[in-house]
Design an enzyme around this catalytic site. Structure first.
Site, PDB file in Angstrom:
ATOM      1  N   SER A  16      78.738  40.024  23.050  1.00 25.36           N
ATOM      2  CA  SER A  16      79.195  38.984  23.986  1.00 25.36           C
ATOM      3  C   SER A  16      79.832  39.554  25.254  1.00 25.36           C
ATOM      4  O   SER A  16      80.683  40.439  25.203  1.00 25.36           O
ATOM      5  CB  SER A  16      80.199  38.057  23.310  1.00 25.36           C
ATOM      6  N   LYS A  68      78.334  27.064  16.445  1.00 22.41           N
ATOM      7  CA  LYS A  68      78.317  25.836  17.257  1.00 22.41           C
ATOM      8  C   LYS A  68      77.973  24.598  16.432  1.00 22.41           C
ATOM      9  O   LYS A  68      78.482  23.514  16.677  1.00 22.41           O
ATOM     10  CB  LYS A  68      77.282  25.953  18.381  1.00 22.41           C
ATOM     11  N   ASP A  81      80.974  12.816  23.695  1.00 21.26           N
ATOM     12  CA  ASP A  81      79.691  12.149  23.415  1.00 21.26           C
ATOM     13  C   ASP A  81      78.504  13.105  23.427  1.00 21.26           C
ATOM     14  O   ASP A  81      77.657  13.074  22.543  1.00 21.26           O
ATOM     15  CB  ASP A  81      79.428  11.099  24.505  1.00 21.26           C
ATOM     16  N   ASP A 105      76.403  24.112  27.450  1.00 21.70           N
ATOM     17  CA  ASP A 105      75.139  24.854  27.599  1.00 21.70           C
ATOM     18  C   ASP A 105      74.093  24.095  28.438  1.00 21.70           C
ATOM     19  O   ASP A 105      73.407  24.692  29.263  1.00 21.70           O
ATOM     20  CB  ASP A 105      74.549  25.181  26.220  1.00 21.70           C
ATOM     21  N   GLY A 129      60.694  26.556  22.580  1.00 20.46           N
ATOM     22  CA  GLY A 129      61.661  26.734  21.498  1.00 20.46           C
ATOM     23  C   GLY A 129      62.283  25.408  21.106  1.00 20.46           C
ATOM     24  O   GLY A 129      62.320  24.461  21.909  1.00 20.46           O
ATOM     25  N   GLY A 131      65.289  25.449  18.922  1.00 23.54           N
ATOM     26  CA  GLY A 131      66.545  25.789  18.239  1.00 23.54           C
ATOM     27  C   GLY A 131      67.746  25.154  18.940  1.00 23.54           C
ATOM     28  O   GLY A 131      67.605  24.178  19.681  1.00 23.54           O
ATOM     29  N   ALA A 133      69.790  26.176  21.435  1.00 20.16           N
ATOM     30  CA  ALA A 133      69.859  26.158  22.898  1.00 20.16           C
ATOM     31  C   ALA A 133      68.897  25.108  23.448  1.00 20.16           C
ATOM     32  O   ALA A 133      69.229  24.357  24.370  1.00 20.16           O
ATOM     33  CB  ALA A 133      69.514  27.539  23.448  1.00 20.16           C
ATOM     34  N   THR A 154      56.469  26.503  15.370  1.00 22.67           N
ATOM     35  CA  THR A 154      56.319  25.464  14.348  1.00 22.67           C
ATOM     36  C   THR A 154      56.331  24.116  15.071  1.00 22.67           C
ATOM     37  O   THR A 154      57.385  23.636  15.512  1.00 22.67           O
ATOM     38  CB  THR A 154      57.505  25.507  13.343  1.00 22.67           C
ATOM     39  N   ILE A 233      66.396  32.040  29.299  1.00 22.60           N
ATOM     40  CA  ILE A 233      67.853  32.056  29.133  1.00 22.60           C
ATOM     41  C   ILE A 233      68.386  33.389  28.591  1.00 22.60           C
ATOM     42  O   ILE A 233      69.585  33.599  28.524  1.00 22.60           O
ATOM     43  CB  ILE A 233      68.371  30.868  28.283  1.00 22.60           C
ATOM     44  N   GLN A 263      77.850  28.213  31.991  1.00 26.01           N
ATOM     45  CA  GLN A 263      78.410  27.554  30.806  1.00 26.01           C
ATOM     46  C   GLN A 263      79.866  27.986  30.634  1.00 26.01           C
ATOM     47  O   GLN A 263      80.721  27.194  30.246  1.00 26.01           O
ATOM     48  CB  GLN A 263      77.548  27.771  29.550  1.00 26.01           C
TER      49      GLN A 263
HETATM   50  O1  SKM Z   1      77.360  28.884  24.634  1.00 28.72           O
HETATM   51  C1  SKM Z   1      77.660  30.230  24.952  1.00 28.72           C
HETATM   52  C2  SKM Z   1      79.036  30.597  24.422  1.00 28.72           C
HETATM   53  O2  SKM Z   1      80.003  29.758  25.047  1.00 28.72           O
HETATM   54  C3  SKM Z   1      79.392  32.046  24.735  1.00 28.72           C
HETATM   55  C4  SKM Z   1      78.267  32.995  24.540  1.00 28.72           C
HETATM   56  C5  SKM Z   1      78.568  34.428  24.489  1.00 28.72           C
HETATM   57  O3  SKM Z   1      79.743  34.788  24.603  1.00 28.72           O
HETATM   58  O4  SKM Z   1      77.636  35.224  24.300  1.00 28.72           O
HETATM   59  C6  SKM Z   1      76.959  32.573  24.467  1.00 28.72           C
HETATM   60  C7  SKM Z   1      76.568  31.139  24.387  1.00 28.72           C
HETATM   61  O5  SKM Z   1      76.334  30.801  23.035  1.00 28.72           O
END
Ligand code: SKM
Length: 293
Positions: A16, A68, A81, A105, A129, A131, A133, A154, A233, A263
């Site tokens: 991260s 998440k 919401d 996101d 995709g 998933g 995201a 799929t 992404i 984000q």
């Molecule tokens: O949605 C973001 C998350 O807030 C932080 C992040 C990261 O630190 O790699 C990646 C995404 O999932």
């Protein structure tokens, strides 16, 4: 907000770049008493770690894979919401003894396109995709009234996601299908790649590998994509095999760096009420990427 703790929970989390990015944003605003760190949290530890963070006086947290969705199984938070509809939260705000949940996101993807000068209003968007995201991004653009096609290896998974988005947003111009041909690319104005293809062990894998080759691939790519916007992404590597091929075929390409930045900037604003400098955040991410690679 003089002193406050922030962080990101995930499993794994070593990759991260949120800590360097948010730390740079805090420093640029002179909020040097604020700290932002990465924490390894396994799904089964999530509930107790969030309670612990609340007890320790944390102001805000980001959640990443696979937490998440996991957070929605707990009764700890009050999701807004959008995150309720998305079934996923990436931003927690600790305030007045409560924990509020948000998902930045989808809007992060929108702002990334806007930043790159890509107008999305009324555009047909192809999402690759189905998933987590893809879910937030599709939901965001469906709510904006865009026409969407979601494609996935799929097909049933893409179909299910599309049906769910139609039901939740009332936007009937959302459909799903398999990775079956070039027509979907031909019909779209904007293409958004949301899977892990092109990362780590999948470094050399491109979405185009999955499509039938009826003539030389480079010809198909330029016929279907020249002049269009293609957004992947993924931010590490900065250019996936898919993005490289799209660029060589004449597409305008965007990687995931600004998606991470936007984000995060949206989370930052929820926590602090201040707009961070996205230029500073981008610079911190790019420098960290250079150091790591
Ligand atoms: O949605 C973001 C998350 O807030 C932080 C992040 C990261 O630190 O790699 C990646 C995404 O999932």
């Amino acid at each position: 907000m003089k002193k406050c703790k922030f962080g990101v929970f995930g499993f794994p989390i070593e990759h991260s770049l949120s800590p360097v990015m948010h730390t740079a944003a805090f420093n640029a605003l002179g909020m040097t008493g604020c700290e932002y760190k990465a924490y390894t949290v396994r799904p089964e530890e999530l509930k107790e770690e969030i309670i612990k963070a609340q007890t320790e006086g944390f102001c805000g947290l980001n959640l990443t894979i696979p937490l998440k969705e996991k957070i929605m199984e707990t009764d700890l938070i009050e999701p807004d919401d959008f995150s309720k509809k998305a079934g996923a939260v990436n931003t927690l705000h600790f305030k007045d003894g409560k924990i509020y949940g948000y998902n930045t996101d989808g809007e992060g993807a929108f702002k990334t396109l806007e930043y790159a000068g890509c107008q999305t209003n009324g555009k047909k968007i192809l999402i690759i995709g189905a998933g987590g995201a893809a879910r937030s991004i599709s939901l965001f653009f469906a709510e904006q009234g865009n026409s969407l096609k979601i494609i996935n290896r799929t097909a049933e998974k893409a179909q299910r996601l599309a049906d769910e988005i139609v039901e939740k947003t009332g936007n009937k111009n959302v459909s799903g299908g398999g990775l079956s041909g070039w027509n979907d690319f031909d019909r779209a104005d904007i293409i958004i790649q949301t899977t892990a293809l092109g990362m780590g062990e999948l470094k050399e894998v491109s979405v185009f590998d999955e499509l039938p080759a009826t003539k030389p691939r480079t010809e198909l790519i330029s016929e279907c994509l020249a002049g269009k916007t293609v957004f992947d992404i993924v931010y590490n590597p900065e250019e996936t095999a898919f993005l490289r091929e799209a660029r060589e075929g004449g597409a305008k390409t965007i990687n995931g760096v600004m998606m991470l930045v936007f984000q995060g900037a949206l989370s930052f604003e929820i926590w602090t009420g201040k707009k961070p400098d996205v230029g500073v955040m981008k610079k911190a991410v790019l420098e960290a990427l250079k150091e790591r690679n």
